[in-house]
Design a protein around this motif. Sequence first.
Motif, short mmCIF file in Angstrom:
data_model
loop_
_atom_site.label_atom_id
_atom_site.label_comp_id
_atom_site.label_asym_id
_atom_site.label_seq_id
_atom_site.Cartn_x
_atom_site.Cartn_y
_atom_site.Cartn_z
N VAL A 68 0.83 -1.21 0.00
CA VAL A 68 0.00 0.00 0.00
C VAL A 68 0.87 1.26 0.00
N LEU A 69 1.96 1.26 0.76
CA LEU A 69 2.83 2.44 0.77
C LEU A 69 3.50 2.63 -0.58
N ALA A 70 3.93 1.53 -1.19
CA ALA A 70 4.59 1.62 -2.50
C ALA A 70 3.62 2.17 -3.55
N LEU A 71 2.39 1.69 -3.54
CA LEU A 71 1.41 2.16 -4.52
C LEU A 71 1.11 3.65 -4.33
N VAL A 72 0.97 4.07 -3.06
CA VAL A 72 0.68 5.49 -2.79
C VAL A 72 1.80 6.38 -3.28
N PHE A 73 3.05 6.02 -2.95
CA PHE A 73 4.17 6.87 -3.31
C PHE A 73 4.54 6.77 -4.80
N LEU A 74 4.01 5.74 -5.48
CA LEU A 74 4.17 5.66 -6.94
C LEU A 74 3.12 6.48 -7.67
N GLY A 75 2.19 7.07 -6.91
CA GLY A 75 1.20 7.94 -7.53
C GLY A 75 -0.14 7.29 -7.79
N VAL A 76 -0.32 6.02 -7.37
CA VAL A 76 -1.61 5.37 -7.53
C VAL A 76 -2.60 6.03 -6.59
N HIS A 77 -3.83 6.24 -7.06
CA HIS A 77 -4.86 6.88 -6.21
C HIS A 77 -5.00 6.08 -4.92
N ILE A 78 -5.15 6.79 -3.80
CA ILE A 78 -5.17 6.15 -2.49
C ILE A 78 -6.29 5.13 -2.37
N ALA A 79 -7.46 5.39 -2.97
CA ALA A 79 -8.57 4.44 -2.90
C ALA A 79 -8.21 3.15 -3.63
N VAL A 80 -7.60 3.28 -4.79
CA VAL A 80 -7.18 2.10 -5.56
C VAL A 80 -6.12 1.32 -4.80
N ALA A 81 -5.17 2.06 -4.20
CA ALA A 81 -4.09 1.40 -3.45
C ALA A 81 -4.65 0.61 -2.27
N LEU A 82 -5.57 1.22 -1.52
CA LEU A 82 -6.16 0.54 -0.36
C LEU A 82 -6.99 -0.67 -0.80
N GLY A 83 -7.76 -0.50 -1.89
CA GLY A 83 -8.60 -1.59 -2.36
C GLY A 83 -7.78 -2.78 -2.85
N ILE A 84 -6.74 -2.51 -3.64
CA ILE A 84 -5.88 -3.58 -4.15
C ILE A 84 -5.20 -4.31 -3.01
N THR A 85 -4.69 -3.54 -2.05
CA THR A 85 -3.97 -4.15 -0.94
C THR A 85 -4.90 -4.99 -0.07
N ALA A 86 -6.12 -4.50 0.17
CA ALA A 86 -7.08 -5.27 0.97
C ALA A 86 -7.43 -6.58 0.27
N ALA A 87 -7.69 -6.50 -1.03
CA ALA A 87 -8.01 -7.72 -1.78
C ALA A 87 -6.84 -8.69 -1.76
N LEU A 88 -5.62 -8.16 -1.90
CA LEU A 88 -4.42 -9.01 -1.85
C LEU A 88 -4.31 -9.69 -0.49
N GLY A 89 -4.60 -8.92 0.58
CA GLY A 89 -4.50 -9.49 1.92
C GLY A 89 -5.48 -10.64 2.13
N ILE A 90 -6.72 -10.48 1.68
CA ILE A 90 -7.71 -11.56 1.81
C ILE A 90 -7.28 -12.78 0.99
N TRP A 91 -6.78 -12.53 -0.21
CA TRP A 91 -6.35 -13.65 -1.07
C TRP A 91 -5.17 -14.39 -0.44
N LEU A 92 -4.24 -13.67 0.15
CA LEU A 92 -3.11 -14.32 0.82
C LEU A 92 -3.58 -15.16 2.01
N MET A 93 -4.67 -14.75 2.66
CA MET A 93 -5.18 -15.50 3.80
C MET A 93 -5.90 -16.77 3.39
N VAL A 94 -6.77 -16.67 2.35
CA VAL A 94 -7.65 -17.81 2.03
C VAL A 94 -7.31 -18.47 0.70
N GLY A 95 -6.65 -17.73 -0.19
CA GLY A 95 -6.28 -18.31 -1.48
C GLY A 95 -7.44 -18.58 -2.41
N ASP A 96 -8.58 -17.95 -2.18
CA ASP A 96 -9.77 -18.20 -2.99
C ASP A 96 -10.32 -16.86 -3.48
N ILE A 97 -10.30 -16.64 -4.79
CA ILE A 97 -10.74 -15.36 -5.36
C ILE A 97 -12.22 -15.12 -5.14
#
Length: 450
Positions: free
Chosen positions: A14-43
């Motif tokens: 999330v920090l990398a996406l923010v400082f690369l200029g990705v919109h904060i909402a997109v960065a938070l959403g992508i990171t949250a989805a990634l976190g859930i996927w890393l936990m359960v492995g089911d899209i």
Amino acid sequence: MFGNSEMIVIVVVVLALVFLGVHIAVALGITAALGIWLMVGDIEVVRTFVANTAYEALRDYVFAVIPLFMLMGDLLAKCGAARDLYALGHRLSRWLPAQLAVATIVSNALFGFVTGVSIAAAAAFSRIAFPEMRRYGYQRPFALGCIAGSACLGMLIPPSVLMIVWAVLTEVSIGKLFLAGVIPGLIAAGGMIVFVVVAAAINPSLTGSGRKAKSGAAAMREGDAPSGLPHDEPLGPMLRSTGLVVLLVAGVLGSIWFGLCTPTEGAGVGAVGALVLALIKGLRPREIREVVLDVGRTSGPLLLLLFCAQLYSRVLSMTGFTEVAKTALLDTGLGPWGILTVMVLIWLVLGCLIDSISIILLTVPIFAPIATHLGFDPLAFAIMGIIAIETGLLTPPFGILVFTVKAAVPDRGVALAEIFRGAMPYWGVLLAVVVLLAIFPQLATWLPSL
């Protein structure tokens, strides 16, 4: 439960996406989805989790508060409330040294009760107050610093967008948080007024003491556009105009504070009242339509931000990152004051780089539980955090408020260094209020407890 490496991944991403200029909402959403996927492995689980969170978040009544308060503020600002406030402050503070600087601070404080957005205040008073101060011979850094520094009051004095966002994320009462900001906001404004009066008394050249006001033509020749203030307008009309605005804002906030209506209902009444005042003051239908569209363009992305922040906050809680961060900070042995200092330093650094709402969305889900565990009152900590974040907007080299003032002032010859130099005393005043709140949290908790 996540492993440490996965926890680090979701924060680093999330920090990398923010400082690369990705919109904060997109960065938070992508990171949250990634976190859930890393936990359960089911899209499919990821999709269901995101959909359920979106439904629960966006149907919450509190999401109507932000656009309605923004509509109220924009309508009042568009119909000339900022100009009237400053003109009245100018007329009533003539007996003080640095009267125009005092008028700017007082007007910013009152304007904070109208808009709740510091950047809007900085842009408005850069066009109104700066030309007037230059017309009377104020030194540029002193005038610019006063505008940038006092603009921070917009987010501290209710109704504040930052307070609403903080309340949504931490599930504290919006009405109580509004009340918590009143005394610290007035203390900050008082500290700024004391500074400008003392500075003018010690060094009268800061305010052009003894110099006559330049004419509009002379001001324009020297690069200072005329402010358009009604210097010869009778006091009565200005008092009536300002009094109606103050009465509306006091009525809306008072009805929320005393439990006569919910924040959403109060904001709705305020928006209707502001529309009536705008029509009385001659705002045309085309201008009203523009205000409504501007509010929609601003609040729409903000509501998306809040949804993604709630999603990210849930993921942090589920993965155990908040608990790990709390344990890591407690294990440093710094104690409550040391940990609070670390948090304030992080807010100051982030304030140089990104906007206030993004800072809250990134840090509050982590910091608020830690502060509660350390024994800090949630309301006092919220006000400390909001002040520290706003102070970061004045911090070199990338203070966003400073860049706003630079872009808005009529004088194209203004340098960023002048604004930063002039704003440093206000930076100190705001940090002093943070320290006062840490020592005396009752400054924030007394009114909400009544």
